[in-house]
Design an enzyme around this catalytic site. Sequence first.
Site, PDB file in Angstrom:
ATOM      1  N   SER A  40       5.193  -9.297   7.442  1.00 13.05           N
ATOM      2  CA  SER A  40       4.258 -10.281   7.459  1.00 13.05           C
ATOM      3  C   SER A  40       4.061 -11.039   6.267  1.00 13.05           C
ATOM      4  O   SER A  40       3.310 -10.593   5.373  1.00 13.05           O
ATOM      5  CB  SER A  40       2.816  -9.944   8.113  1.00 13.05           C
ATOM      6  OG  SER A  40       2.352  -9.219   7.244  1.00 13.05           O
ATOM      7  N   HIS A 158       3.537  -4.918  12.533  1.00  2.33           N
ATOM      8  CA  HIS A 158       3.814  -3.576  11.847  1.00  2.33           C
ATOM      9  C   HIS A 158       3.983  -2.648  13.071  1.00  2.33           C
ATOM     10  O   HIS A 158       4.545  -1.333  12.759  1.00  2.33           O
ATOM     11  CB  HIS A 158       2.878  -3.048  10.813  1.00  2.33           C
ATOM     12  CG  HIS A 158       2.865  -3.716   9.725  1.00  2.33           C
ATOM     13  ND1 HIS A 158       2.026  -3.369   8.673  1.00  2.33           N
ATOM     14  CD2 HIS A 158       3.710  -4.604   9.280  1.00  2.33           C
ATOM     15  CE1 HIS A 158       2.133  -4.198   7.577  1.00  2.33           C
ATOM     16  NE2 HIS A 158       3.436  -4.692   7.974  1.00  2.33           N
ATOM     17  N   GLU A 167      -4.017  -3.682  10.080  1.00  2.00           N
ATOM     18  CA  GLU A 167      -4.173  -2.445   9.411  1.00  2.00           C
ATOM     19  C   GLU A 167      -5.614  -2.277   9.667  1.00  2.00           C
ATOM     20  O   GLU A 167      -6.521  -2.926   9.386  1.00  2.00           O
ATOM     21  CB  GLU A 167      -3.661  -2.525   7.954  1.00  2.00           C
ATOM     22  CG  GLU A 167      -2.154  -2.666   7.695  1.00  2.00           C
ATOM     23  CD  GLU A 167      -1.979  -3.106   6.253  1.00  2.00           C
ATOM     24  OE1 GLU A 167      -2.916  -2.426   5.516  1.00  2.00           O
ATOM     25  OE2 GLU A 167      -0.841  -3.546   5.883  1.00  2.00           O
ATOM     26  N   GLU A 210       4.199   1.809   8.359  1.00  2.00           N
ATOM     27  CA  GLU A 210       3.525   2.409   7.236  1.00  2.00           C
ATOM     28  C   GLU A 210       2.851   3.666   7.424  1.00  2.00           C
ATOM     29  O   GLU A 210       2.056   3.906   6.426  1.00  2.00           O
ATOM     30  CB  GLU A 210       2.534   1.413   6.952  1.00  2.00           C
ATOM     31  CG  GLU A 210       3.122  -0.075   6.425  1.00  2.00           C
ATOM     32  CD  GLU A 210       2.100  -1.060   5.799  1.00  2.00           C
ATOM     33  OE1 GLU A 210       0.819  -0.677   5.760  1.00  2.00           O
ATOM     34  OE2 GLU A 210       2.579  -2.323   5.493  1.00  2.00           O
ATOM     35  N   ASP A 245      -6.858  -5.113   7.270  1.00  2.00           N
ATOM     36  CA  ASP A 245      -5.978  -6.005   6.883  1.00  2.00           C
ATOM     37  C   ASP A 245      -5.782  -6.729   8.294  1.00  2.00           C
ATOM     38  O   ASP A 245      -4.938  -6.304   9.068  1.00  2.00           O
ATOM     39  CB  ASP A 245      -4.760  -5.360   6.107  1.00  2.00           C
ATOM     40  CG  ASP A 245      -3.624  -6.927   6.147  1.00  2.00           C
ATOM     41  OD1 ASP A 245      -4.072  -8.132   6.204  1.00  2.00           O
ATOM     42  OD2 ASP A 245      -2.480  -6.439   5.663  1.00  2.00           O
ATOM     43  N   GLU A 293      -8.881  -7.904   4.603  1.00  2.00           N
ATOM     44  CA  GLU A 293      -8.022  -8.822   4.068  1.00  2.00           C
ATOM     45  C   GLU A 293      -7.229  -9.740   4.992  1.00  2.00           C
ATOM     46  O   GLU A 293      -7.314  -9.678   6.296  1.00  2.00           O
ATOM     47  CB  GLU A 293      -6.957  -7.827   3.749  1.00  2.00           C
ATOM     48  CG  GLU A 293      -5.650  -8.518   2.926  1.00  2.00           C
ATOM     49  CD  GLU A 293      -4.703  -7.412   2.995  1.00  2.00           C
ATOM     50  OE1 GLU A 293      -3.373  -7.913   3.129  1.00  2.00           O
ATOM     51  OE2 GLU A 293      -4.807  -6.287   2.618  1.00  2.00           O
ATOM     52  N   ASP A 318      -4.255 -12.020   0.617  1.00  2.00           N
ATOM     53  CA  ASP A 318      -2.900 -11.671   0.598  1.00  2.00           C
ATOM     54  C   ASP A 318      -2.139 -12.904   0.783  1.00  2.00           C
ATOM     55  O   ASP A 318      -1.363 -13.662  -0.097  1.00  2.00           O
ATOM     56  CB  ASP A 318      -2.740 -10.510   1.387  1.00  2.00           C
ATOM     57  CG  ASP A 318      -0.999 -10.253   1.329  1.00  2.00           C
ATOM     58  OD1 ASP A 318      -0.377 -10.660   0.424  1.00  2.00           O
ATOM     59  OD2 ASP A 318      -0.614  -9.577   2.568  1.00  2.00           O
ATOM     60  N   LYS A 343       1.025  -8.230  -5.137  1.00  2.00           N
ATOM     61  CA  LYS A 343       2.146  -7.499  -4.539  1.00  2.00           C
ATOM     62  C   LYS A 343       3.321  -8.113  -5.541  1.00  2.00           C
ATOM     63  O   LYS A 343       3.670  -9.192  -5.511  1.00  2.00           O
ATOM     64  CB  LYS A 343       2.569  -7.978  -3.207  1.00  2.00           C
ATOM     65  CG  LYS A 343       1.570  -7.318  -2.163  1.00  2.00           C
ATOM     66  CD  LYS A 343       1.810  -8.165  -0.678  1.00  2.00           C
ATOM     67  CE  LYS A 343       1.312  -7.118   0.500  1.00  2.00           C
ATOM     68  NZ  LYS A 343       1.397  -8.036   1.482  1.00  2.00           N
ATOM     69  N   SER A 370      -0.532  -3.362  -3.738  1.00  2.00           N
ATOM     70  CA  SER A 370       0.006  -3.046  -2.638  1.00  2.00           C
ATOM     71  C   SER A 370       1.255  -2.889  -2.497  1.00  2.00           C
ATOM     72  O   SER A 370       2.054  -3.583  -3.353  1.00  2.00           O
ATOM     73  CB  SER A 370      -0.312  -4.056  -1.526  1.00  2.00           C
ATOM     74  OG  SER A 370       0.328  -4.215  -0.524  1.00  2.00           O
ATOM     75  N   HIS A 371       1.731  -1.897  -1.633  1.00  2.00           N
ATOM     76  CA  HIS A 371       3.387  -1.881  -1.246  1.00  2.00           C
ATOM     77  C   HIS A 371       3.610  -3.043  -0.363  1.00  2.00           C
ATOM     78  O   HIS A 371       2.747  -3.679   0.058  1.00  2.00           O
ATOM     79  CB  HIS A 371       3.290  -0.530  -0.607  1.00  2.00           C
ATOM     80  CG  HIS A 371       2.493  -0.317   0.628  1.00  2.00           C
ATOM     81  ND1 HIS A 371       2.853   0.706   1.796  1.00  2.00           N
ATOM     82  CD2 HIS A 371       1.532  -1.321   1.506  1.00  2.00           C
ATOM     83  CE1 HIS A 371       1.723   0.497   2.822  1.00  2.00           C
ATOM     84  NE2 HIS A 371       1.134  -0.616   2.487  1.00  2.00           N
ATOM     85  N   ARG A 372       4.772  -3.060   0.297  1.00  2.00           N
ATOM     86  CA  ARG A 372       5.134  -3.745   1.400  1.00  2.00           C
ATOM     87  C   ARG A 372       5.656  -2.874   2.476  1.00  2.00           C
ATOM     88  O   ARG A 372       5.755  -1.751   2.404  1.00  2.00           O
ATOM     89  CB  ARG A 372       6.605  -4.474   1.041  1.00  2.00           C
ATOM     90  CG  ARG A 372       6.084  -5.519  -0.053  1.00  2.00           C
ATOM     91  CD  ARG A 372       4.963  -6.749   0.030  1.00  2.00           C
ATOM     92  NE  ARG A 372       4.991  -7.301   1.163  1.00  2.00           N
ATOM     93  CZ  ARG A 372       5.153  -8.876   1.210  1.00  2.00           C
ATOM     94  NH1 ARG A 372       5.446  -9.195  -0.048  1.00  2.00           N
ATOM     95  NH2 ARG A 372       4.853  -9.396   2.253  1.00  2.00           N
ATOM     96  N   SER A 373       5.598  -3.542   3.888  1.00  2.00           N
ATOM     97  CA  SER A 373       6.074  -2.619   5.016  1.00  2.00           C
ATOM     98  C   SER A 373       7.285  -1.936   4.914  1.00  2.00           C
ATOM     99  O   SER A 373       7.575  -1.113   5.335  1.00  2.00           O
ATOM    100  CB  SER A 373       5.542  -3.377   6.170  1.00  2.00           C
ATOM    101  OG  SER A 373       6.238  -4.572   6.022  1.00  2.00           O
ATOM    102  N   LYS A 394      -3.352   0.125  -2.062  1.00  2.00           N
ATOM    103  CA  LYS A 394      -2.900   0.524  -0.627  1.00  2.00           C
ATOM    104  C   LYS A 394      -1.368   0.659  -0.529  1.00  2.00           C
ATOM    105  O   LYS A 394      -0.458  -0.084  -0.721  1.00  2.00           O
ATOM    106  CB  LYS A 394      -3.332  -0.548   0.301  1.00  2.00           C
ATOM    107  CG  LYS A 394      -2.585  -1.984   0.465  1.00  2.00           C
ATOM    108  CD  LYS A 394      -3.224  -2.778   1.829  1.00  2.00           C
ATOM    109  CE  LYS A 394      -2.557  -3.808   1.943  1.00  2.00           C
ATOM    110  NZ  LYS A 394      -2.483  -4.445   3.222  1.00  2.00           N
TER     111      LYS A 394
END
Length: 434
Positions: A40, A158, A167, A210, A245, A293, A318, A343, A370-373, A394
């Site tokens: 996303s 996701h 999320e 995730e 999120d 978020e 985000d 990110k 944050s990570h990414r998916s 996260k």
Amino acid sequence: MSIEKIWAREILDSRGNPTVEVDLYTAKGLFRAAVPSGASTGIYEALELRDGDKQRYLGKGVLKAVDHINSTIAPALISSGLSVVEQEKLDNLMLELDGTENKSKFGANAILGVSLAVCKAGAAERELPLYRHIAQLAGNSDLILPVPAFNVINGGSHAGNKLAMQEFMILPVGAESFRDAMRLGAEVYHTLKGVIKDKYGKDATNVGDEGGFAPNILENSEALELVKEAIDKAGYTEKIVIGMDVAASEFYRDGKYDLDFKSPTDPSRYITGDQLGALYQDFVRDYPVVSIEDPFDQDDWAAWSKFTANVGIQIVGDDLTVTNPKRIERAVEEKACNCLLLKVNQIGSVTEAIQACKLAQENGWGVMVSHRSGETEDTFIADLVVGLCTGQIKTGAPCRSERLAKYNQLMRIEEELGDEARFAGHNFRNPSVL
């Protein structure tokens, strides 16, 4: 210490899609970095360059980005004679070579891969752990272990279920240390698995991108109910709170929101931003939700500002802010949110990520790394969150190796810091008070 060689290649991320990996060599050795990628994505993010050749990886190849590194960026950085400790100069050189506002010439995935590798090499050159090197680059004297926000139920883009919101997370703010937070999170995760299995059958415990569970439920309140039940059942009612999120841009339709967007289109069920805001108010009232978020679309500024003014919880930008200083400045001005989701691949270089973080913190915002998916085994963001003292991260559920890689690295960092280690805990929104 100058750069001796840079070599990039195409590897696969946790979703089986190509991404960029960079090897950078100095006299100290080899430093490797890999770039994550989102599902996303905000429309204002820096451009992730994909090949577009449908005959290869369904158009998602990254050979062009790899070639930009090997043919153009590498020779320029090597011939510059700059040392790997000169992060800002090296990043700026790449930005100048690219010359576009959104990194569309080389691709943010090309520039970031090199930038991350430079940062790792710079830490080795200074003979510092990566997190201390990042702290120095950011001008921080503190080091803080973050509260992890574990994504335990996946929906939205996701997961293959009907859930609109992306999320549902648990934050062990009452843990005594990061290691303790990992234990609490893992115990609730396993308890949740049992709760979901009992209610919906074993199929419902399949996991999303995730690592969170993706039961085929439609009502978002049902997901919150499941998480609350798991927290209570595990015995951590006083220690764990909930974050969400929503990724509302994914279901924004003609100025309204479709909470059943994975079904055939039916405008009669769309709701307004005000109605969606009222739904969030109910969530905050009925559940221990402390962070939301992307509650609204990335361009629905009025809804953001109105909602943030009316609630006392953390509102995270985000897709709204995309780690971009210009968007952050506007969000500060309009009081649209009070926390930045950081990110590194949204902005595309270490230097700019640090600048975005500082800008948010200077304006009294929280920052969540944050990570990414679509992730890799690279653990850079674990060191980043400690060095930038943001107090919250996260990076998925306590499940799937590309997620655990980051969490495990944070446990190692905490162990290495020993008595110096401080855990953000209840102060995750403003760890500087610790």
